[in-house]
Scaffold this active site. Structure first.
Site, PDB file in Angstrom:
ATOM      1  N   PRO A  79       0.841  -1.206   0.000  1.00 40.14           N
ATOM      2  CA  PRO A  79       0.000   0.000   0.000  1.00 40.14           C
ATOM      3  C   PRO A  79       0.867   1.243   0.000  1.00 40.14           C
ATOM      4  CG  PRO A  79       0.146  -0.906   2.225  1.00 40.14           C
ATOM      5  CD  PRO A  79       0.877  -1.864   1.311  1.00 40.14           C
ATOM      6  N   GLY A  81       0.366   5.729  -0.535  1.00 39.79           N
ATOM      7  CA  GLY A  81      -0.538   6.838  -0.801  1.00 39.79           C
ATOM      8  C   GLY A  81      -0.196   7.523  -2.122  1.00 39.79           C
ATOM      9  N   GLN A 129      -5.638  -1.298   2.945  1.00 39.98           N
ATOM     10  CA  GLN A 129      -4.738  -0.845   4.027  1.00 39.98           C
ATOM     11  C   GLN A 129      -5.409   0.285   4.789  1.00 39.98           C
ATOM     12  OE1 GLN A 129      -2.838   2.400   3.789  1.00 39.98           O
ATOM     13  NE2 GLN A 129      -2.432   2.125   5.966  1.00 39.98           N
ATOM     14  N   THR A 156      -2.132  -0.531   9.334  1.00 38.05           N
ATOM     15  CA  THR A 156      -0.743  -0.079   9.505  1.00 38.05           C
ATOM     16  C   THR A 156      -0.582   0.471  10.917  1.00 38.05           C
ATOM     17  OG1 THR A 156      -0.481   0.353   7.159  1.00 38.05           O
ATOM     18  CG2 THR A 156       1.023   1.515   8.634  1.00 38.05           C
ATOM     19  N   LYS A 228       0.404  -4.343   9.781  1.00 39.38           N
ATOM     20  CA  LYS A 228       1.591  -3.956   8.982  1.00 39.38           C
ATOM     21  C   LYS A 228       2.509  -3.075   9.823  1.00 39.38           C
ATOM     22  CE  LYS A 228       2.969  -1.612   4.689  1.00 39.38           C
ATOM     23  NZ  LYS A 228       3.476  -0.276   5.004  1.00 39.38           N
ATOM     24  N   ARG A 255      10.754   4.914   6.123  1.00 43.03           N
ATOM     25  CA  ARG A 255      10.198   6.265   5.961  1.00 43.03           C
ATOM     26  C   ARG A 255       9.631   6.858   7.233  1.00 43.03           C
ATOM     27  NH1 ARG A 255       8.981   7.705   0.700  1.00 43.03           N
ATOM     28  NH2 ARG A 255       6.982   8.672   1.172  1.00 43.03           N
ATOM     29  N   ASP A 283       8.093  -6.603   3.766  1.00 50.22           N
ATOM     30  CA  ASP A 283       8.457  -5.655   2.713  1.00 50.22           C
ATOM     31  C   ASP A 283       9.599  -4.797   3.227  1.00 50.22           C
ATOM     32  OD1 ASP A 283       7.669  -3.188   4.039  1.00 50.22           O
ATOM     33  OD2 ASP A 283       5.626  -3.424   3.324  1.00 50.22           O
ATOM     34  N   ARG A 287      14.331  -5.804  -3.961  1.00 46.12           N
ATOM     35  CA  ARG A 287      14.650  -5.300  -5.302  1.00 46.12           C
ATOM     36  C   ARG A 287      15.030  -6.411  -6.274  1.00 46.12           C
ATOM     37  NH1 ARG A 287      12.491  -1.945  -2.870  1.00 46.12           N
ATOM     38  NH2 ARG A 287      13.210   0.147  -2.340  1.00 46.12           N
ATOM     39  N   GLY A 306       7.340  -1.590  -2.523  1.00 41.87           N
ATOM     40  CA  GLY A 306       6.763  -0.259  -2.350  1.00 41.87           C
ATOM     41  C   GLY A 306       7.240   0.696  -3.423  1.00 41.87           C
ATOM     42  N   ARG A 307       8.439   1.277  -3.248  1.00 41.37           N
ATOM     43  CA  ARG A 307       8.921   2.266  -4.226  1.00 41.37           C
ATOM     44  C   ARG A 307       8.928   1.725  -5.660  1.00 41.37           C
ATOM     45  NH1 ARG A 307      11.837   2.896   0.359  1.00 41.37           N
ATOM     46  NH2 ARG A 307      11.969   4.943   1.335  1.00 41.37           N
TER      47      ARG A 307
HETATM   48  C1  LIG Z   1       5.584   7.131  -1.478  1.00 33.64           C
HETATM   49  C2  LIG Z   1       5.207   6.069  -0.484  1.00 33.64           C
HETATM   50  C3  LIG Z   1       3.977   6.133   0.137  1.00 33.64           C
HETATM   51  C4  LIG Z   1       3.624   5.146   1.080  1.00 33.64           C
HETATM   52  N1  LIG Z   1       2.371   5.172   1.631  1.00 33.64           N
HETATM   53  C5  LIG Z   1       1.993   4.195   2.484  1.00 33.64           C
HETATM   54  C6  LIG Z   1       0.676   4.151   2.986  1.00 33.64           C
HETATM   55  O1  LIG Z   1      -0.178   4.975   2.639  1.00 33.64           O
HETATM   56  N2  LIG Z   1       0.370   3.159   3.859  1.00 33.64           N
HETATM   57  C7  LIG Z   1       1.294   2.235   4.258  1.00 33.64           C
HETATM   58  O2  LIG Z   1       0.963   1.367   5.067  1.00 33.64           O
HETATM   59  N3  LIG Z   1       2.539   2.224   3.758  1.00 33.64           N
HETATM   60  C8  LIG Z   1       2.911   3.178   2.887  1.00 33.64           C
HETATM   61  N4  LIG Z   1       4.162   3.159   2.348  1.00 33.64           N
HETATM   62  C9  LIG Z   1       5.113   2.081   2.735  1.00 33.64           C
HETATM   63  C10 LIG Z   1       4.973   0.853   1.822  1.00 33.64           C
HETATM   64  O3  LIG Z   1       3.766   0.183   2.036  1.00 33.64           O
HETATM   65  C11 LIG Z   1       6.087  -0.168   2.090  1.00 33.64           C
HETATM   66  O4  LIG Z   1       6.082  -0.531   3.445  1.00 33.64           O
HETATM   67  C12 LIG Z   1       7.477   0.324   1.710  1.00 33.64           C
HETATM   68  O5  LIG Z   1       7.466   1.205   0.621  1.00 33.64           O
HETATM   69  C13 LIG Z   1       8.353  -0.892   1.386  1.00 33.64           C
HETATM   70  O6  LIG Z   1       9.675  -0.535   1.178  1.00 33.64           O
HETATM   71  P1  LIG Z   1      10.324  -0.301  -0.284  1.00 33.64           P
HETATM   72  O7  LIG Z   1       9.829   1.036  -0.752  1.00 33.64           O
HETATM   73  O8  LIG Z   1      11.783  -0.303   0.016  1.00 33.64           O
HETATM   74  O9  LIG Z   1       9.896  -1.443  -1.169  1.00 33.64           O
HETATM   75  C14 LIG Z   1       4.531   4.115   1.408  1.00 33.64           C
HETATM   76  C15 LIG Z   1       5.762   4.054   0.737  1.00 33.64           C
HETATM   77  C16 LIG Z   1       6.104   5.002  -0.198  1.00 33.64           C
HETATM   78  C17 LIG Z   1       7.434   4.897  -0.892  1.00 33.64           C
END
Ligand SMILES: Cc1cc2nc3c(=O)[nH]c(=O)nc-3n(C[C@H](O)[C@H](O)[C@H](O)COP(=O)(O)O)c2cc1C
Length: 366
Positions: A79, A81, A129, A156, A228, A255, A283, A287, A306-307
């Protein structure tokens, strides 16, 4: 002539070129020093594979399930945003890409398209989510998700306070995209937006749910519940005892809270703590197909990206998301062959060398 992307890093590079600087930054950023974001990767690199040969691996099966839902491979879309940051079709395009790969997508509370629009488009399973946005809004979201055909709620839990990215603060990033799940809801913006969809400190301050309140949440819906952001044996143990159906080990891509271990490092202790009573996913930093094989060998059932979903979207919309997933599929398949494996549901724990010292400090008795 430019070659098609041959790995996820090619998608990353092209997305960086395609996106405006500040949109790129907000997707790429991690919290503070980005130590955890980097550690998500270095931890995967510390795990090494133990290849096995002279076994019959001609037929390899990558299919698996998440809470009974069938996936063509053990990789799902995390998930996140505001997909409009990367593509005008937003989450509808992402859902199409995930469906083309026959895999599951988790849709964020902070999506730009509404959950109904996404459900309309998806032909593969969807989990919703949830960010707790106060009792009335959370109840509305959960009931709509059930009605729209989502297969589980992913709550989450790892964002108890705002964690603005310093790159966003420096850029004075202020693009606030539509909140598709809250159209017509008459509440202040800072109630509707969370830390993933808004910049700075003026975001949702709803008190997060507690373990005791999970009962309330479960009472709203018959859908299974995934937590999560669980990262310790202690919380994983409580989750399993509370009857939760799944835990997604995640650092949120580094993040939210900096200076933690990488997510993959926490998988062994979480798997140990839940004692088979719920499914475990991971997660953060995935990569390569070999990362997927490593995570599964340590006991995860599936792995999220995610990214990379944003990279795929930015490069080529739904086709790009599909492209990212298909590259991972090829890499998982190849790593399976080299590890002498025929089913992702059956990976042997001795496929990876785990560095000494990994895992939690000695635990008190639960
Ligand atoms: C731009 C962005 C927005 C995200 N928004 C959410 C969100 O709305 N809810 C959430 O549970 N995780 C959010 N995440 C986290 C992702 O679900 C995930 O845990 C994470 O990106 C995984 O790591 P990776 O980017 O290294 O693959 C977000 C990640 C990114 C990069």
């Amino acid at each position: 002539m430019r070659l098609d992307p041959i790995n996820l890093y090619d998608y990353e590079e092209r997305a960086k070129l395609a996106l405006p600087h500040d949109d790129w930054d907000t997707i790429d950023a991690g919290a503070m020093d980005m130590f955890t974001t980097r550690r998500n990767r270095t931890a995967f690199e510390e795990l090494t594979l133990r290849p096995r040969f002279l076994r019959d691996t001609g037929e390899r099966d990558l299919s698996t399930t998440m809470l009974g839902n069938e996936l063509s491979m053990p990789v799902f879309v995390c998930p996140a945003g505001s997909h409009h940051r990367a593509h005008p079709e937003g989450e509808v395009a992402t859902a199409r890409g995930a469906s083309m790969s026959n895999t599951l997508m988790m849709l964020s509370t902070g999506s730009n398209c509404s959950m109904e629009e996404v459900a309309e488009e998806a032909t593969s399973p969807l989990f919703f989510q949830l960010y707790h946005r106060g009792y009335d809004l959370t109840e509305m979201l959960v009931r709509r998700a059930e009605e729209a055909g989502f297969k589980a709620i992913t709550l989450t839990v790892d964002t108890p306070a705002p964690s603005p990215k310093e790159r966003d603060l420096r850029n004075r990033y202020n693009r606030n995209f539509e909140q598709g799940n809250f159209r017509g809801v008459n509440k202040p913006e800072n109630v509707l937006r969370g830390t993933d969809e808004s910049v700075g400190w003026n975001v949702n301050r709803t008190v997060p749910l507690s373990w005791q309140e999970l009962e309330w949440l479960r009472g709203l819906t018959g859908l299974p519940l995934v937590l999560k952001g669980i990262r310790t044996a202690e919380d994983a143990h409580i989750a399993a005892e509370s009857g939760v159906d799944g835990v997604l080990v995640s650092t949120h891509g580094g993040r939210q809270l900096d200076m933690t271990m990488g997510a993959i490092e926490m998988v062994p202790e979480v798997v140990d703590a839940v004692k088979g009573n719920c499914e475990v996913y991971v997660d953060s930093g995935v990569r390569r197909g070999s990362d997927v094989v490593k995570a599964l060998a340590l006991g995860a059932k599936a792995v999220g990206i995610g990214r990379p979903l944003f990279w795929g979207l930015a490069v080529n919309g739904a086709e790009g998301v599909h492209g990212v997933l298909e590259l991972l599929r090829e890499e998982v398949d190849r790593a399976m062959a080299y590890c002498g494996q025929t089913s992702v549901q059956d990976l042997e724990p001795n496929l990876v060398n785990v560095p000494q010292g990994w895992g939690a400090p000695p635990q008190p008795d639960f």
